[in-house]
Design a protein around this motif. Structure first.
Motif, PDB file in Angstrom:
ATOM      1  N   THR A 110      -7.111  -3.155   6.330  1.00  0.00           N
ATOM      2  CA  THR A 110      -7.440  -4.542   5.976  1.00  0.00           C
ATOM      3  C   THR A 110      -6.228  -5.239   5.361  1.00  0.00           C
ATOM      4  N   ARG A 111      -5.493  -4.525   4.468  1.00  0.00           N
ATOM      5  CA  ARG A 111      -4.306  -5.119   3.841  1.00  0.00           C
ATOM      6  C   ARG A 111      -3.223  -5.400   4.884  1.00  0.00           C
ATOM      7  N   VAL A 112      -3.064  -4.469   5.817  1.00  0.00           N
ATOM      8  CA  VAL A 112      -2.028  -4.647   6.857  1.00  0.00           C
ATOM      9  C   VAL A 112      -2.384  -5.837   7.748  1.00  0.00           C
ATOM     10  N   ILE A 113      -3.657  -5.949   8.134  1.00  0.00           N
ATOM     11  CA  ILE A 113      -4.078  -7.069   9.000  1.00  0.00           C
ATOM     12  C   ILE A 113      -3.883  -8.407   8.282  1.00  0.00           C
ATOM     13  N   GLY A 122       5.424   4.949  10.254  1.00  0.00           N
ATOM     14  CA  GLY A 122       4.930   5.894  11.254  1.00  0.00           C
ATOM     15  C   GLY A 122       3.447   6.152  11.099  1.00  0.00           C
ATOM     16  N   GLY A 123       2.957   6.003   9.885  1.00  0.00           N
ATOM     17  CA  GLY A 123       1.544   6.220   9.605  1.00  0.00           C
ATOM     18  C   GLY A 123       0.648   5.158  10.217  1.00  0.00           C
ATOM     19  N   MET A 124       1.242   4.123  10.817  1.00  0.00           N
ATOM     20  CA  MET A 124       0.466   3.072  11.503  1.00  0.00           C
ATOM     21  C   MET A 124       0.442   3.305  13.009  1.00  0.00           C
ATOM     22  N   ASP A 161      -5.518   8.427   3.256  1.00  0.00           N
ATOM     23  CA  ASP A 161      -6.622   8.681   2.327  1.00  0.00           C
ATOM     24  C   ASP A 161      -7.618   7.531   2.220  1.00  0.00           C
ATOM     25  N   ASP A 162      -7.161   6.289   2.465  1.00  0.00           N
ATOM     26  CA  ASP A 162      -8.036   5.125   2.257  1.00  0.00           C
ATOM     27  C   ASP A 162      -7.835   4.159   3.419  1.00  0.00           C
ATOM     28  N   GLY A 163      -7.974   4.726   4.624  1.00  0.00           N
ATOM     29  CA  GLY A 163      -7.590   4.029   5.859  1.00  0.00           C
ATOM     30  C   GLY A 163      -8.147   2.635   6.018  1.00  0.00           C
ATOM     31  N   ILE A 169       0.860  -1.180   0.000  1.00  0.00           N
ATOM     32  CA  ILE A 169       0.000   0.000   0.000  1.00  0.00           C
ATOM     33  C   ILE A 169       0.895   1.228   0.000  1.00  0.00           C
ATOM     34  N   PRO A 170       0.593   2.255  -0.818  1.00  0.00           N
ATOM     35  CA  PRO A 170       1.353   3.504  -0.716  1.00  0.00           C
ATOM     36  C   PRO A 170       1.163   4.088   0.684  1.00  0.00           C
ATOM     37  N   VAL A 171       2.170   4.788   1.193  1.00  0.00           N
ATOM     38  CA  VAL A 171       2.124   5.326   2.556  1.00  0.00           C
ATOM     39  C   VAL A 171       0.870   6.173   2.788  1.00  0.00           C
ATOM     40  N   LEU A 172       0.545   7.040   1.815  1.00  0.00           N
ATOM     41  CA  LEU A 172      -0.578   7.960   2.050  1.00  0.00           C
ATOM     42  C   LEU A 172      -1.942   7.296   1.971  1.00  0.00           C
ATOM     43  N   ASP A 173      -1.998   6.005   1.560  1.00  0.00           N
ATOM     44  CA  ASP A 173      -3.274   5.284   1.645  1.00  0.00           C
ATOM     45  C   ASP A 173      -3.699   5.147   3.100  1.00  0.00           C
ATOM     46  N   LEU A 174      -2.715   5.152   4.017  1.00  0.00           N
ATOM     47  CA  LEU A 174      -3.047   5.086   5.444  1.00  0.00           C
ATOM     48  C   LEU A 174      -3.817   6.330   5.862  1.00  0.00           C
TER      49      LEU A 174
END
Ligand code: 5HY
Length: 243
Positions: free
Chosen positions: A159-162, A182-184, A152-154, A145-150
């Motif tokens: 779901t992808r991270v989990i 850091g965005g997590m 813009d598309d949280g 996932i691009p960093v800024l999806d965290l």
């Protein structure tokens, strides 16, 4: 204690969320100040972004020295400019990757890392080697996932991270997972509930380590390679750094 948290990218939303996560876990008496460089990439997703953001980190340290910060946290998983930042202050400076590795190695014999893009995995690999944690880490996985999806598309990003954490739990033979962005910073509890094994998040880990170092009265050593930079002139648009 003035704990200065630097988000090396210039995404204001991410700086705010990182600051809030740090404030929630900080001890009474610890004041979190969250800043970002005036200039630089909105997200850091490779070596070039890292190189540019490192200069911004050093400029934020200089501001913090002027404002009396007692410790610093570099809130990007590549720990950009960490050693340069340590040269500029007597205060402790913690990178969230290094903090995450230390904490994970205290609660598990082996951990995996779950980061954003596969292309930044090599940066984490280099840090594991540099910090002496390569043998603790079983695998570096990317949620792609691009960093800024965290930002813009949280939900989709979460779901992808989990999903990626669950695969690591089931396949890597590990006891813990270190989140690689850091965005997590505000996702640790939600992910741990969904995955069911210890999840280490670097920003919150670094807050506690910084408090411990200041509590011990310890700071960055000025004996040896982390001594203040030798005075010299800088040219061009770095002329203001001359000392
Ligand atoms: C980070 N990039 O923590 C890194 C994550 C990464 O802008 N903040 C960023 O993917 O390397």
């Amino acid at each position: 204690m003035r704990l200065h948290l630097i988000n090396p990218n210039t995404s204001t939303g991410m700086t705010t969320r990182i600051g809030e996560s740090a404030s929630r876990i900080a001890a009474p008496g610890t004041r979190i100040v969250a800043t970002q460089p005036d200039s630089g990439p909105v997200s850091i997703e490779g070596h070039f972004d890292e190189a540019i953001s490192a200069v911004g980190v050093t400029e934020e340290i200089a501001k913090g020295e002027h404002d009396g910060s007692d410790a610093y946290i570099i809130a990007c998983f590549g720990d950009p400019g960490l050693m340069a930042a340590r040269e500029l202050t007597r205060a402790p400076v913690l990178g969230i990757a290094e903090a995450g590795f230390h904490v994970a190695s205290l609660i598990s014999t082996r951990f995996s890392i779950v980061t954003t893009l596969s292309r930044t995995g090599i940066i984490a690999e280099h840090l594991l080697q540099a910090y002496g944690f390569a043998h603790h880490c079983r695998r570096i996985r990317a949620a792609d996932i691009p960093v800024l999806d965290l930002e813009d598309d949280g939900d989709a990003a979460l779901t992808r991270v989990i999903e990626t954490c669950r695969r690591a739990r089931d396949e890597d033979g590990i006891g813990a997972i270190v989140l690689g962005c850091g965005g997590m910073a505000d996702l640790r509890a939600t992910i741990e509930e969904a995955v069911g094994i210890p999840i280490v998040e670097g920003v919150t880990a670094a807050v506690k380590l910084a408090e411990a170092l200041v509590g011990l009265g310890l700071g960055t050593s000025k004996h040896g390679d982390l001594a203040f930079p030798r005075p010299k002139s800088f040219t061009g648009h770095f002329a203001h750094l001359s000392r």
